[in-house]
Design a protein around this motif. Structure first.
Motif, short mmCIF file in Angstrom:
data_model
loop_
_atom_site.label_atom_id
_atom_site.label_comp_id
_atom_site.label_asym_id
_atom_site.label_seq_id
_atom_site.Cartn_x
_atom_site.Cartn_y
_atom_site.Cartn_z
N SER A 170 -4.27 -5.71 -5.18
CA SER A 170 -5.16 -5.92 -4.03
C SER A 170 -6.60 -6.09 -4.49
O SER A 170 -7.33 -6.96 -4.00
CB SER A 170 -5.05 -4.74 -3.07
OG SER A 170 -3.73 -4.62 -2.57
N LEU A 205 -10.05 1.15 1.12
CA LEU A 205 -9.05 0.82 0.09
C LEU A 205 -8.24 2.06 -0.29
O LEU A 205 -7.01 1.98 -0.44
CB LEU A 205 -9.75 0.25 -1.14
CG LEU A 205 -8.85 -0.31 -2.24
CD1 LEU A 205 -7.99 -1.44 -1.70
CD2 LEU A 205 -9.69 -0.82 -3.39
N GLU A 206 -8.89 3.20 -0.42
CA GLU A 206 -8.17 4.43 -0.74
C GLU A 206 -7.25 4.83 0.41
O GLU A 206 -6.11 5.28 0.17
CB GLU A 206 -9.16 5.55 -1.04
CG GLU A 206 -9.89 5.38 -2.36
CD GLU A 206 -10.90 6.49 -2.61
OE1 GLU A 206 -11.31 6.66 -3.76
OE2 GLU A 206 -11.27 7.19 -1.63
N VAL A 215 0.01 -1.69 -6.24
CA VAL A 215 -0.49 -2.32 -5.01
C VAL A 215 -2.02 -2.32 -5.01
O VAL A 215 -2.66 -3.33 -4.67
CB VAL A 215 0.05 -1.58 -3.77
CG1 VAL A 215 -0.67 -2.03 -2.50
CG2 VAL A 215 1.54 -1.81 -3.62
N ALA A 216 -2.64 -1.20 -5.40
CA ALA A 216 -4.10 -1.13 -5.44
C ALA A 216 -4.67 -2.11 -6.47
O ALA A 216 -5.67 -2.78 -6.22
CB ALA A 216 -4.54 0.30 -5.76
N THR A 259 -4.12 2.35 0.42
CA THR A 259 -3.20 2.36 -0.72
C THR A 259 -2.74 3.75 -1.11
O THR A 259 -1.70 3.89 -1.77
CB THR A 259 -3.86 1.70 -1.94
OG1 THR A 259 -5.07 2.40 -2.25
CG2 THR A 259 -4.19 0.25 -1.64
N VAL A 269 -3.87 -5.60 1.42
CA VAL A 269 -2.95 -4.55 0.99
C VAL A 269 -1.56 -4.78 1.61
O VAL A 269 -0.54 -4.63 0.93
CB VAL A 269 -3.51 -3.17 1.36
CG1 VAL A 269 -2.44 -2.09 1.18
CG2 VAL A 269 -4.73 -2.85 0.52
N THR A 309 0.04 -7.61 -0.23
CA THR A 309 0.42 -7.22 -1.58
C THR A 309 1.70 -6.38 -1.56
O THR A 309 2.57 -6.53 -2.43
CB THR A 309 -0.72 -6.42 -2.25
OG1 THR A 309 -1.91 -7.20 -2.20
CG2 THR A 309 -0.38 -6.09 -3.68
N ARG A 310 1.84 -5.48 -0.57
CA ARG A 310 3.07 -4.68 -0.47
C ARG A 310 4.28 -5.60 -0.29
O ARG A 310 5.34 -5.36 -0.86
CB ARG A 310 2.96 -3.72 0.72
CG ARG A 310 2.09 -2.51 0.43
CD ARG A 310 2.43 -1.36 1.35
NE ARG A 310 1.64 -0.19 1.05
CZ ARG A 310 0.55 0.17 1.69
NH1 ARG A 310 0.11 -0.58 2.70
NH2 ARG A 310 -0.12 1.25 1.36
N GLU A 320 -7.32 -4.22 4.51
CA GLU A 320 -6.02 -3.88 5.09
C GLU A 320 -5.08 -5.08 5.09
O GLU A 320 -3.88 -4.94 4.82
CB GLU A 320 -6.22 -3.37 6.52
CG GLU A 320 -6.96 -2.03 6.58
CD GLU A 320 -7.18 -1.59 8.01
OE1 GLU A 320 -6.82 -2.36 8.93
OE2 GLU A 320 -7.72 -0.48 8.21
N ARG A 366 2.07 2.58 -5.76
CA ARG A 366 0.76 2.61 -5.11
C ARG A 366 -0.31 2.07 -6.07
O ARG A 366 -1.20 1.31 -5.65
CB ARG A 366 0.41 4.03 -4.69
CG ARG A 366 1.31 4.60 -3.60
CD ARG A 366 0.87 6.01 -3.26
NE ARG A 366 1.80 6.67 -2.35
CZ ARG A 366 1.71 7.95 -2.01
NH1 ARG A 366 0.74 8.70 -2.51
NH2 ARG A 366 2.60 8.49 -1.19
N ARG A 367 -0.24 2.49 -7.33
CA ARG A 367 -1.24 2.00 -8.29
C ARG A 367 -1.15 0.49 -8.46
O ARG A 367 -2.17 -0.21 -8.54
CB ARG A 367 -1.05 2.69 -9.65
CG ARG A 367 -1.36 4.16 -9.65
CD ARG A 367 -1.70 4.65 -11.05
NE ARG A 367 -0.73 4.25 -12.04
CZ ARG A 367 0.37 4.93 -12.35
NH1 ARG A 367 0.62 6.06 -11.72
NH2 ARG A 367 1.20 4.49 -13.28
#
Length: 565
Positions: A314, A281-282, A310-311, A285, A333, A336-337, A330, A307-308
């Motif tokens: 997700s 995840l890190e 999206v995380a 994102t 994410v 979500t983007r 993946e 980014r925050r």
């Protein structure tokens, strides 16, 4: 059977030959050897019959043995072919079952996508109907106002025409009376002064001219002095009234988001076996996920608001779905983007509708929405631009300038900050070029480019945008200079690592104390990864200034993917 028959015939033939020979021999020595010949013939016949019987039995036994062997080979071959057919049938059945499952799963996925498309179509239709209804109501309202104003103007015009006729009649009478009086006075003056009318007129005009010049000079001095006394006061009054009418909240965004969970059991799923889920995840994102003892909460840390977000979204989808593993992370994410991109457009459209701005180019609408996830000196860029737009509109109305152009320029004055094109240009000039590219009004273009004195102001609204930008940024608590410099340092840190060959992605985490670099496993070896971390650290030491130390972590991950069909 044919061989046995041949043997029997051969034996019979041999017997016949033996008999003939015996008779021939018997004919020569019939008398002397008749008994011996008979005995020998019988013995020969018995031997031939015995030989024929033995040969026949051997051939029959050979035939039976061959038939038995052929039967065994046939049975073995039949069993082998049956086993092969059974195995092939089993494999085909398994393949058919797998294909049926794949088709069923594909059908379910397609149905879900179709449902989503239909739902979005319904939402778009609803929004379209709502906008059309609002536009129709606004149109009807404007038409009613226009008709009312037209009727009022027509009545006022009729009154003015009637009054104009009355005034013309009165002026005509007054002019005639004055002419008669002037003629009489002129005759008397000429008789008294001994001057002609032309000479007296010249002297009168000259005296009036001198007196008018003296009075005009005195009046101008008084007006200038009064203007100097009241100009500053009036300007402050306009600015203060504008600020009060467009007061806005100023929430300073930080670099941390909180993700709430129902129970602490979910934390274990998010971390995964040996931490593989949280690492995936890190890496996907570019933020830092902090799972500590805080009850029912997970901290998402990162300087980039996109980014925050999206995380956070997700994580919400993963926890809701329950399937948390690297491949699923993946996939979520990436999805979500895509949703964030759609949300950016919706934010831009909602902003221009709220401000009453029409005819904005779609690309400019996207940039307006992108400002929601951008901050300037700690101040949210979209909130700042909306405030500047409202300030410009209010001041333009007070000063009698074009309100629409002022509001448009106020909203778009900082779009250069969210553009990825030619970042080396100042954001004001870059924003001006983009506004010019998308056919904005020349006054709007000039106001965008000149709001930081980087070009000459030629439009009346240009100083207005500059003043409103300064007002919005100077409110107490609106901006934090340290936040802007901190974000610039983190972005420079990522750009420094991205300049090396073989680097796919890099993320600055832990408030800039760690830089994670993802490299291409096919083009970068383990030895090169170690060298790359050292080269990046050396370049950061030479080109950047920062407190403490920065940890550079180069991650090389090899994946092999294949599809079974």
């Amino acid at each position: 059977m044919s061989q046995t028959l041949y043997i029997v015939l051969a034996a019979v033939l041999a017997l016949v030959v033996g008999v003939v020979l015996g008779r021939l021999l018997a004919g020569k020595a019939r008398q002397d050897h008749e008994g011996d010949a008979r005995t020998k013939g019988q013995q020969l016949l018995a031997d031939a019959e015995a030989e024929a019987t033995r040969i026949r039995d051997e051939r029959i036994q050979q035939s039976k043995d061959k038939f038995r062997n052929l039967k065994q080979e046939f049975e073995q071959e039949s069993r082998r072919q049956k086993q092969s057919l059974d195995q092939e049938l089993t494999e085909r059945r398994a393949s058919v079952v797998e294909q049926e499952q794949s088709i069923k799963q594909l059908s379910q996925t397609t149905q879900k996508q179709l449902d989503q498309v239909q739902r979005k179509e319904k939402e778009l239709d609803t929004a379209k109907e709502r906008l059309e209804t609002q536009a129709q109501q606004q149109r009807e309202k404007l038409e009613a106002q226009d008709e009312k104003r037209k009727a009022t103007l027509d009545a006022q015009l009729a009154k003015l025409e009637s009054r104009e006729q009355e005034v013309e009649t009165e002026l005509r009478d007054i002019r005639q009376q004055l002419t008669e009086k002037i003629s009489a006075i002129t005759s008397q003056l000429e008789a008294i002064s001994g001057l002609t009318a032309a000479e007296a007129r010249e002297q009168l005009v000259e005296g009036l001219k001198n007196e008018a010049q003296i009075q005009a000079s005195s009046y101008i001095k008084d007006v200038v002095a009064q203007s100097k006394l009241t100009a500053t006061k009036d300007a402050k009054k306009i600015v203060l009234e504008t600020i009060q009418r467009t007061a806005a909240e100023h929430a300073i965004e930080n670099c941390v988001s909180i993700f709430n969970i129902e129970s602490d059991d979910v934390k274990g799923k998010i971390i995964g076996r040996e931490g593989r889920n949280i690492r995936a995840l890190e890496a996907a994102t570019g933020v830092e996920i902090i799972v500590d003892d805080t009850p029912e909460a997970i901290i998402i840390s990162g300087f980039d608001p996109v980014r925050r977000e999206v995380a956070r979204l997700s994580l919400h989808l993963l926890v809701k779905d329950g399937r948390i593993h690297p491949a699923r992370i993946e996939e979520i994410v990436a999805k979500t983007r895509k949703n964030i991109d759609e949300e950016i457009v919706e934010i831009g459209e909602k902003t221009i509708i709220d401000l009453g701005i029409h005819g904005l180019h779609p690309e400019l609408i996207k940039m307006v929405g992108r400002m929601r996830f951008r901050s300037s000196y700690g101040q949210n860029l979209l909130q700042h631009s909306r405030e500047v737009a409202n300030l410009c509109a209010t001041m333009a109305a007070e000063m009698g300038l074009n309100v629409k152009h002022a509001k448009r320029a106020g909203l778009l004055h900082d779009i250069g900050k969210v553009s990825t094109e030619e970042p080396e240009l100042p954001h004001a000039i870059l924003g001006m070029e983009m506004a010019k590219k998308y056919k904005e009004h020349p006054d709007v273009v000039n106001a965008i480019g000149a709001h930081h004195d980087e070009m000459e102001m030629t439009a009346m609204i240009s100083p207005l945008v500059q003043a409103c930008d300064a007002i919005s940024g100077s409110r107490p608590g609106a901006r934090r200079e340290m936040m802007e410099s901190y974000i610039k340092r983190l972005k420079q840190l990522e750009e420094t690592a991205n300049g090396f060959k073989g680097v796919n992605q890099c993320f600055a985490i832990q408030a800039g104390r760690e830089l994670r670099v993802m490299v291409d496993a096919e083009n970068v070896t383990d030895e090169r990864a170690a060298e790359l971390s050292y080269e990046i650290s050396q370049k950061i030491e030479k080109e950047m200034q920062y407190p403490g130390q920065i940890k550079i972590t180069v991650i090389r991950e090899m994946r092999a993917v294949a599809y079974a069909k």
